[in-house]
Structure formats: structure tokens, C-alpha cells
Design an enzyme around this catalytic site. Structure first.
Site, PDB file in Angstrom:
ATOM      1  N   ARG A  63      -0.882  -8.162 -21.506  1.00  0.00           N
ATOM      2  CA  ARG A  63      -2.095  -7.323 -22.010  1.00  0.00           C
ATOM      3  C   ARG A  63      -1.246  -6.039 -23.237  1.00  0.00           C
ATOM      4  NH1 ARG A  63      -5.406  -3.668 -22.041  1.00  0.00           N
ATOM      5  NH2 ARG A  63      -7.030  -4.208 -23.431  1.00  0.00           N
TER       6      ARG A  63
ATOM      7  N   GLU B 191      -0.009  -8.542   6.675  1.00  0.00           N
ATOM      8  CA  GLU B 191       1.328  -8.319   7.629  1.00  0.00           C
ATOM      9  C   GLU B 191       2.132  -6.635   6.408  1.00  0.00           C
ATOM     10  OE1 GLU B 191       2.037 -11.770   8.784  1.00  0.00           O
ATOM     11  OE2 GLU B 191       0.744 -12.344   6.719  1.00  0.00           O
TER      12      GLU B 191
ATOM     13  N   PRO C  14       1.218  -1.566  -0.015  1.00  0.00           N
ATOM     14  CA  PRO C  14      -0.045   0.238  -0.175  1.00  0.00           C
ATOM     15  C   PRO C  14       0.521   1.446   0.269  1.00  0.00           C
ATOM     16  CG  PRO C  14      -0.617  -1.317   2.187  1.00  0.00           C
ATOM     17  CD  PRO C  14       0.814  -2.326   1.031  1.00  0.00           C
TER      18      PRO C  14
ATOM     19  N   ASP D 106      -8.340   0.773 -26.303  1.00  0.00           N
ATOM     20  CA  ASP D 106      -8.507   0.694 -25.233  1.00  0.00           C
ATOM     21  C   ASP D 106      -9.056   2.528 -24.013  1.00  0.00           C
ATOM     22  OD1 ASP D 106      -8.994  -1.785 -25.138  1.00  0.00           O
ATOM     23  OD2 ASP D 106      -7.030  -1.950 -23.498  1.00  0.00           O
TER      24      ASP D 106
HETATM   25  C1  9D3 Z   1      -1.836  -0.978   9.364  1.00  0.00           C
HETATM   26  C2  9D3 Z   1      -1.261  -0.374   7.679  1.00  0.00           C
HETATM   27  N1  9D3 Z   1      -1.868  -0.858   7.064  1.00  0.00           N
HETATM   28  C3  9D3 Z   1      -2.173  -0.142   5.861  1.00  0.00           C
HETATM   29  C4  9D3 Z   1      -3.315   0.495   5.184  1.00  0.00           C
HETATM   30  C5  9D3 Z   1      -1.529  -2.387   6.670  1.00  0.00           C
HETATM   31  C6  9D3 Z   1      -1.468  -3.721   6.089  1.00  0.00           C
HETATM   32  C7  9D3 Z   1      -3.470  -3.792   5.383  1.00  0.00           C
HETATM   33  C8  9D3 Z   1      -3.279  -4.659   4.655  1.00  0.00           C
HETATM   34  C9  9D3 Z   1      -0.398  -3.514   4.900  1.00  0.00           C
HETATM   35  C10 9D3 Z   1      -0.969  -4.683   4.168  1.00  0.00           C
HETATM   36  C11 9D3 Z   1      -2.539  -4.991   3.890  1.00  0.00           C
HETATM   37  C12 9D3 Z   1      -1.948  -5.972   2.307  1.00  0.00           C
HETATM   38  N2  9D3 Z   1      -2.307  -5.496   1.630  1.00  0.00           N
HETATM   39  C13 9D3 Z   1      -1.144  -5.554   0.246  1.00  0.00           C
HETATM   40  O1  9D3 Z   1      -0.374  -6.281   0.900  1.00  0.00           O
HETATM   41  C14 9D3 Z   1      -1.739  -4.632  -1.017  1.00  0.00           C
HETATM   42  C15 9D3 Z   1      -2.542  -3.704  -1.434  1.00  0.00           C
HETATM   43  C16 9D3 Z   1      -3.282  -2.808  -1.275  1.00  0.00           C
HETATM   44  O2  9D3 Z   1      -4.159  -2.796   0.579  1.00  0.00           O
HETATM   45  N3  9D3 Z   1      -3.806  -1.839  -1.276  1.00  0.00           N
HETATM   46  C17 9D3 Z   1      -3.790  -1.375  -2.912  1.00  0.00           C
HETATM   47  N4  9D3 Z   1      -2.253  -1.800  -3.153  1.00  0.00           N
HETATM   48  C18 9D3 Z   1      -1.733  -2.928  -2.536  1.00  0.00           C
HETATM   49  S1  9D3 Z   1      -0.005  -3.316  -3.111  1.00  0.00           S
HETATM   50  C19 9D3 Z   1      -0.519  -4.874  -2.059  1.00  0.00           C
END
Ligand code: 9D3
Length: 245
Positions: free
Chosen positions: A154, A116, A89, A169
Site C-alpha cells: 500500500r 514449527e 516470532p 495515515d
Molecule cells: C515454543 C516457542 N514458540 C514460539 C512462541 C514456538 C512457535 C510458535 C508459533 C513458533 C512459531 C509459531 C508460529 N508463528 C509464526 O510463524 C510467526 C509469528 C508469530 O507467531 N507471532 C508474531 N509474528 C510472527 S511471524 C511468524
């Protein structure tokens, strides 16, 4: 191109990569996609991939060992230099331009976590590109890895059939002047469905009028739904700041 996806859930990703356009691109030899089980790179009796955070706090943290071992073992399976990508994220947000850039790489290794965070030394030591697919919270990186891989594959030459060209697209289409634009409304049989009729222009056979109508519709739709995609009207057009063209 070769793409490896390191994940705790290879069985979740595999069917997606085997279906439809991605499956066909693999059968045609355009891309090879390998789902790698992170747990197979563990060395301890419990096959651990994560542990509790130093300093305390909730949740678990993915350990360096299995991830470094996975990346190094996977890189040694193929001589082409790999671009490492961490799905997180905190990463840069995926867009069509980024997908297009990544499509020119010979080899990608995507690393998906679950629930995590990653030990910070994975970032420091492996120096991966970090990619997010948007501002919402997923339960893991697997769905994000599938999105990233799909958007790249793609675009590879030959991945789409003649009827599916990516040049037309939404998000790479031009609405007359090289800007991104949403799609125009589309219709198929029957001409009347529950009192809703197909616009006459589409039944007219006049391909010039049809093209103009579609361009107009695409522009209006973009203006009302995604004005952010259109050039800024109170500036010079937003794109090209040079004066040589
Ligand atoms: C407490 C903070 N959290 C972040 C908002 C922790 C957290 C939550 C969910 C850390 C990782 C995740 C799992 N998400 C991903 O691995 C992830 C992701 C996403 O949740 N949203 C958008 N893109 C991506 S890319 C990987």
C-alpha cells in the site's frame, strides 16, 4: 516490485492478495505477488517439509532442503536481486518505518513456516531478515506474511487512489510537528443517531476550525491511548539530536 511468498498454504494467502488494494496494485502492474507452495520443492515420495528435532523434544522442525531449493529456484526465476525474509516470532518487530524501507526493494521473498521452527541452518545459510509482527503467538507465518506484504504494497507509488493517500495515515500522520499520531474521530450521515450527535464544529463549514479541532482531538487521543508515540516530554523531544536544523 515482485514478492514471492513461500508457504505450505498458498491457497490461504492468494485470496487476500487478490482483493482490494493489493489486488488492484497487482492488476495495475505495480506489484506481482506469487504464492509458492513449499511442498512443490520437495523431492521425496512423501513430499516431507519437516522432521523431528535432533536431541528430542516436542514439535517438528522445517528442514533445510525444501527451503533452500525453493529460495534458489525462485531467485533464478527473475534476475533482480531478492531480499530474503523469514517470518518468525524471534524476528525484529514490524513497524511503519520498516514497511517503508522494504517498499523500496525491487524483490522480496517471504518464507512462512507453520506450527514449527526452522532448522537453524536456514538462518545461517540464507541469511534472511527475520521479522515478527508482534508479541503474540500465531499458528503459522502465513497471517504474518499477509500483514507484512499488505503494509508494504500500500506504500508503493500508485497503489492507493486519491481518496486513500497513505501520507495521512495514523502511524505516518503528523500531529503538527512530524510525530506519529492516532486518527481524529470521524462521522458521517446521519447527523443524529440514537441521541448521539455529530460535533457542531464539523457542520460549521469553517475549515480552519475543523482542522484545529481534528489536530487537537488526534493529539488528545494519542496522549491518552498511545503516549509512547509522542515525544518524551522530559527530554529534548526525542527525535532529532543534531543542532543543525
Ligand atoms: C515454543 C516457542 N514458540 C514460539 C512462541 C514456538 C512457535 C510458535 C508459533 C513458533 C512459531 C509459531 C508460529 N508463528 C509464526 O510463524 C510467526 C509469528 C508469530 O507467531 N507471532 C508474531 N509474528 C510472527 S511471524 C511468524
Amino acid at each position: 516490485m515482485r514478492i514471492d511468498v513461500v508457504t505450505l498454504f498458498p491457497e490461504v494467502c492468494e485470496p487476500y492478495f487478490s482483493a482490494s488494494i493489493l489486488g488492484r496494485a497487482q492488476s495495475a502492474g505495480t506489484v506481482e505477488i506469487v504464492c509458492q507452495d513449499l511442498r512443490s520443492f520437495t523431492t521425496d515420495r512423501h513430499r516431507s517439509v519437516d522432521d523431528r528435532p535432533f536431541g528430542g523434544g516436542p514439535g517438528m522442525v522445517l528442514m533445510c532442503g525444501p527451503i533452500f531449493d525453493a529460495v534458489e529456484a525462485i531467485e533464478s526465476q527473475d534476475p533482480r536481486r531478492a531480499t530474503r525474509i523469514l517470518l518468525t516470532p524471534q524476528g525484529r518487530r514490524l513497524d511503519q518505518k520498516m514497511a517503508g524501507e522494504l517498499a523500496s526493494h525491487e524483490r522480496l521473498i517471504l518464507i512462512a513456516g507453520h506450527y514449527e521452527g526452522f532448522d537453524e541452518r536456514i538462518r545461517v545459510g540464507l541469511k534472511p531478515l527475520e521479522i515478527s509482527i508482534g508479541d503474540f503467538v500465531l499458528s503459522g507465518g502465513e497471517a504474518a506474511a499477509m500483514v507484512v506484504v499488505d503494509s508494504i504494497v500500500r506504500l508503493l507509488p500508485g497503489a492507493l487512489g486519491d481518496d486513500e493517500s497513505s501520507a495521512e495515515d495514523s502511524f505516518s500522520i503528523t500531529a503538527g510537528d512530524s510525530e506519529q499520531c492516532l486518527e481524529y474521530p470521524q462521522y458521517t450521515r446521519p447527523r443524529v443517531f440514537r441521541d448521539m450527535t455529530v460535533p457542531d464544529v464539523l457542520m460549521s463549514g469553517d475549515h480552519g476550525r475543523i482542522r484545529d479541532w481534528r489536530t487537537q482531538q488526534a493529539l488528545e487521543r494519542t496522549k491518552s491511548r498511545r503516549p509512547d508515540l509522542l515525544p518524551d516530554t522530559n527530554s529534548d523531544g526525542g527525535e532529532d539530536l543534531s543542532n543543525d536544523g
